[in-house]
Write an enzyme that holds these catalytic residues in place. Structure first.
Site, mmCIF file in Angstrom:
data_model
loop_
_atom_site.group_PDB
_atom_site.id
_atom_site.type_symbol
_atom_site.label_atom_id
_atom_site.label_comp_id
_atom_site.label_asym_id
_atom_site.label_seq_id
_atom_site.Cartn_x
_atom_site.Cartn_y
_atom_site.Cartn_z
ATOM 1 N N LYS A 69 0.839 -1.211 0.000
ATOM 2 C CA LYS A 69 0.000 0.000 0.000
ATOM 3 C C LYS A 69 0.875 1.262 0.000
ATOM 4 O O LYS A 69 0.673 2.149 -0.819
ATOM 5 C CB LYS A 69 -0.902 0.050 1.247
ATOM 6 C CG LYS A 69 -1.839 -1.125 1.397
ATOM 7 C CD LYS A 69 -2.718 -0.980 2.635
ATOM 8 C CE LYS A 69 -1.956 -0.985 3.949
ATOM 9 N NZ LYS A 69 -1.438 -2.286 4.378
ATOM 10 N N ARG A 127 -9.482 1.149 8.326
ATOM 11 C CA ARG A 127 -9.131 -0.224 8.690
ATOM 12 C C ARG A 127 -10.259 -0.921 9.442
ATOM 13 O O ARG A 127 -10.122 -2.088 9.806
ATOM 14 C CB ARG A 127 -7.896 -0.200 9.575
ATOM 15 C CG ARG A 127 -6.593 -0.531 8.829
ATOM 16 C CD ARG A 127 -5.454 -0.368 9.815
ATOM 17 N NE ARG A 127 -4.287 -1.130 9.488
ATOM 18 C CZ ARG A 127 -3.212 -0.641 8.867
ATOM 19 N NH1 ARG A 127 -3.194 0.592 8.445
ATOM 20 N NH2 ARG A 127 -2.152 -1.412 8.661
ATOM 21 N N ARG A 156 11.833 -6.033 5.758
ATOM 22 C CA ARG A 156 11.827 -4.610 6.130
ATOM 23 C C ARG A 156 12.299 -4.437 7.577
ATOM 24 O O ARG A 156 12.963 -3.463 7.907
ATOM 25 C CB ARG A 156 10.439 -4.002 5.936
ATOM 26 C CG ARG A 156 10.427 -2.507 6.183
ATOM 27 C CD ARG A 156 9.154 -1.827 5.753
ATOM 28 N NE ARG A 156 7.989 -2.312 6.482
ATOM 29 C CZ ARG A 156 6.753 -1.914 6.257
ATOM 30 N NH1 ARG A 156 6.489 -1.062 5.302
ATOM 31 N NH2 ARG A 156 5.756 -2.389 6.965
ATOM 32 N N ARG A 196 11.423 -0.318 12.452
ATOM 33 C CA ARG A 196 10.023 -0.513 12.853
ATOM 34 C C ARG A 196 9.918 -1.738 13.756
ATOM 35 O O ARG A 196 10.100 -2.867 13.295
ATOM 36 C CB ARG A 196 9.145 -0.685 11.608
ATOM 37 C CG ARG A 196 8.690 0.632 11.020
ATOM 38 C CD ARG A 196 7.765 0.461 9.854
ATOM 39 N NE ARG A 196 6.536 -0.242 10.166
ATOM 40 C CZ ARG A 196 5.474 -0.215 9.381
ATOM 41 N NH1 ARG A 196 5.488 0.480 8.271
ATOM 42 N NH2 ARG A 196 4.394 -0.892 9.707
ATOM 43 N N ARG A 234 -0.740 -8.846 13.383
ATOM 44 C CA ARG A 234 -1.233 -7.780 12.493
ATOM 45 C C ARG A 234 -2.064 -8.378 11.362
ATOM 46 O O ARG A 234 -3.097 -7.818 10.974
ATOM 47 C CB ARG A 234 -0.044 -6.996 11.901
ATOM 48 C CG ARG A 234 0.561 -6.042 12.903
ATOM 49 C CD ARG A 234 1.986 -5.675 12.536
ATOM 50 N NE ARG A 234 2.111 -4.915 11.315
ATOM 51 C CZ ARG A 234 3.252 -4.787 10.638
ATOM 52 N NH1 ARG A 234 4.356 -5.379 11.071
ATOM 53 N NH2 ARG A 234 3.301 -4.074 9.542
HETATM 54 P P1 B4P Z 1 3.754 -1.884 2.423
HETATM 55 O O1 B4P Z 1 2.631 -2.803 2.294
HETATM 56 O O2 B4P Z 1 3.803 -0.733 1.499
HETATM 57 O O3 B4P Z 1 3.746 -1.528 3.956
HETATM 58 P P2 B4P Z 1 2.798 -0.549 4.717
HETATM 59 O O4 B4P Z 1 2.003 0.337 3.819
HETATM 60 O O5 B4P Z 1 3.739 0.135 5.599
HETATM 61 O O6 B4P Z 1 1.738 -1.439 5.469
HETATM 62 P P3 B4P Z 1 1.516 -1.769 6.977
HETATM 63 O O7 B4P Z 1 0.118 -2.228 7.038
HETATM 64 O O8 B4P Z 1 2.586 -2.698 7.391
HETATM 65 O O9 B4P Z 1 1.780 -0.472 7.854
HETATM 66 P P4 B4P Z 1 0.926 0.765 8.350
HETATM 67 O O10 B4P Z 1 1.921 1.849 8.472
HETATM 68 O O11 B4P Z 1 -0.273 1.039 7.501
HETATM 69 O O12 B4P Z 1 5.180 -2.565 2.204
HETATM 70 C C1 B4P Z 1 5.749 -3.530 3.047
HETATM 71 C C2 B4P Z 1 7.140 -3.958 2.532
HETATM 72 O O13 B4P Z 1 7.011 -4.698 1.329
HETATM 73 C C3 B4P Z 1 8.075 -2.781 2.199
HETATM 74 O O14 B4P Z 1 9.345 -3.069 2.705
HETATM 75 C C4 B4P Z 1 8.105 -2.724 0.678
HETATM 76 O O15 B4P Z 1 9.339 -2.273 0.162
HETATM 77 C C5 B4P Z 1 7.863 -4.192 0.316
HETATM 78 N N1 B4P Z 1 7.174 -4.358 -0.965
HETATM 79 C C6 B4P Z 1 6.130 -3.617 -1.426
HETATM 80 N N2 B4P Z 1 5.744 -4.073 -2.645
HETATM 81 C C7 B4P Z 1 6.566 -5.142 -2.944
HETATM 82 C C8 B4P Z 1 6.663 -6.045 -4.043
HETATM 83 N N3 B4P Z 1 5.841 -5.966 -5.089
HETATM 84 N N4 B4P Z 1 7.599 -7.020 -3.990
HETATM 85 C C9 B4P Z 1 8.433 -7.127 -2.930
HETATM 86 N N5 B4P Z 1 8.392 -6.300 -1.853
HETATM 87 C C10 B4P Z 1 7.470 -5.309 -1.863
HETATM 88 O O16 B4P Z 1 0.383 0.340 9.811
HETATM 89 C C11 B4P Z 1 1.224 0.093 10.900
HETATM 90 C C12 B4P Z 1 0.416 0.010 12.194
HETATM 91 O O17 B4P Z 1 -0.196 1.298 12.493
HETATM 92 C C13 B4P Z 1 -0.777 -0.950 12.231
HETATM 93 O O18 B4P Z 1 -0.395 -2.266 12.557
HETATM 94 C C14 B4P Z 1 -1.655 -0.290 13.343
HETATM 95 O O19 B4P Z 1 -1.199 -0.617 14.640
HETATM 96 C C15 B4P Z 1 -1.466 1.182 13.123
HETATM 97 N N6 B4P Z 1 -2.490 1.773 12.240
HETATM 98 C C16 B4P Z 1 -2.260 2.349 11.028
HETATM 99 N N7 B4P Z 1 -3.409 2.766 10.479
HETATM 100 C C17 B4P Z 1 -4.401 2.465 11.364
HETATM 101 C C18 B4P Z 1 -5.826 2.634 11.339
HETATM 102 N N8 B4P Z 1 -6.434 3.220 10.301
HETATM 103 N N9 B4P Z 1 -6.554 2.195 12.401
HETATM 104 C C19 B4P Z 1 -5.947 1.628 13.461
HETATM 105 N N10 B4P Z 1 -4.600 1.425 13.531
HETATM 106 C C20 B4P Z 1 -3.824 1.841 12.503
#
Ligand code: B4P
Length: 190
Positions: free
Chosen positions: A14, A89, A128, A134, A146
């Site tokens: 995402k 979410r 990552r 993180r 998660r």
């Molecule tokens: P991404 O999937 O881009 O990671 P993310 O957006 O950071 O998602 P995540 O759900 O983990 O984190 P968020 O900050 O929203 O990429 C992951 C990895 O994969 C990266 O290293 C990337 O380089 C790699 N990658 C991507 N595409 C690839 C491909 N095609 N091939 C290989 N590798 C690839 O949330 C973190 C925490 O915040 C949650 O657990 C929660 O506690 C809280 N939170 C956030 N939003 C919330 C909400 N709305 N409500 C409640 N809690 C919330």
């Protein structure tokens, strides 16, 4: 206004695809994960509370994230549109977002779902975890929690948008550039 929800489990890409989309479509990127991590880095009261919850792999309370998003919407009324990354979410968050956008005479244009299998998600997040500071990516138990939170609380959000005819799905497996091409095709069809 073009308002997109980027949807998918943790590690589905995402954040990665949002960073590409903002460049091409000149939208404002609203990532609740990034906003929460900023609060933690600044040591705010909100950040202190969120830190423990996030490190455990649980969702931060709806009231907190909804408040953060509403503030951002109010501060960016002249925007061409928004990419919501990691938000909503829960169904309560989705309802609050609809309400906030309606009050701005706007709406969600579409939800793009990135589909990725659990084994690949775990692999990406663990990788990552070795490259960033993180804490939620460093431990497989937290990563699985998660993913379980996603299945129990976030998957129903896809049904919410499906009922509105706004859900579009794409494979999130493979090269980032190829996935971006598929995402763009969907966005252009909205
Ligand atoms: P991404 O999937 O881009 O990671 P993310 O957006 O950071 O998602 P995540 O759900 O983990 O984190 P968020 O900050 O929203 O990429 C992951 C990895 O994969 C990266 O290293 C990337 O380089 C790699 N990658 C991507 N595409 C690839 C491909 N095609 N091939 C290989 N590798 C690839 O949330 C973190 C925490 O915040 C949650 O657990 C929660 O506690 C809280 N939170 C956030 N939003 C919330 C909400 N709305 N409500 C409640 N809690 C919330």
């Amino acid at each position: 206004m073009l308002n997109l929800v980027l949807f998918g489990p943790p590690g589905s890409g995402k954040g990665t695809q949002s960073n590409n989309l903002i460049k091409d479509y000149h939208l404002i990127h609203l990532s609740t994960g990034d906003l929460l991590r900023n609060e933690i880095a600044e040591g705010t009261e909100l950040g202190l509370k969120a830190k423990e919850i996030m490190a455990e792999g649980l969702l931060v309370p709806d009231k907190v994230v909804i408040g953060m998003i509403k503030k951002k919407l109010e501060n960016n009324k002249a925007a061409k549109g928004f990419i919501f990354d990691g938000f909503p979410r829960t169904v309560a968050q989705a309802e609050a977002l609809d309400e906030a956008l309606t009050s701005m005479d706007a709406h969600i244009s579409g939800m793009i779902e990135l589909k990725v299998g659990q084994e690949e998600l775990e692999k990406r997040l663990l990788l990552r975890g070795t490259e960033s500071d993180r804490p939620d990516d460093a431990d497989i138990v937290v990563i699985r929690k998660r993913i379980n939170e996603y299945i129990s609380k976030t998957v129903p959000v896809a049904e919410y948008y499906k009922q509105q005819g706004k859900l579009r799905s794409v494979s999130g497996m493979g090269k980032v550039e190829d996935i971006f091409d598929s995402v763009k095709e969907l966005v252009n069809s909205l």
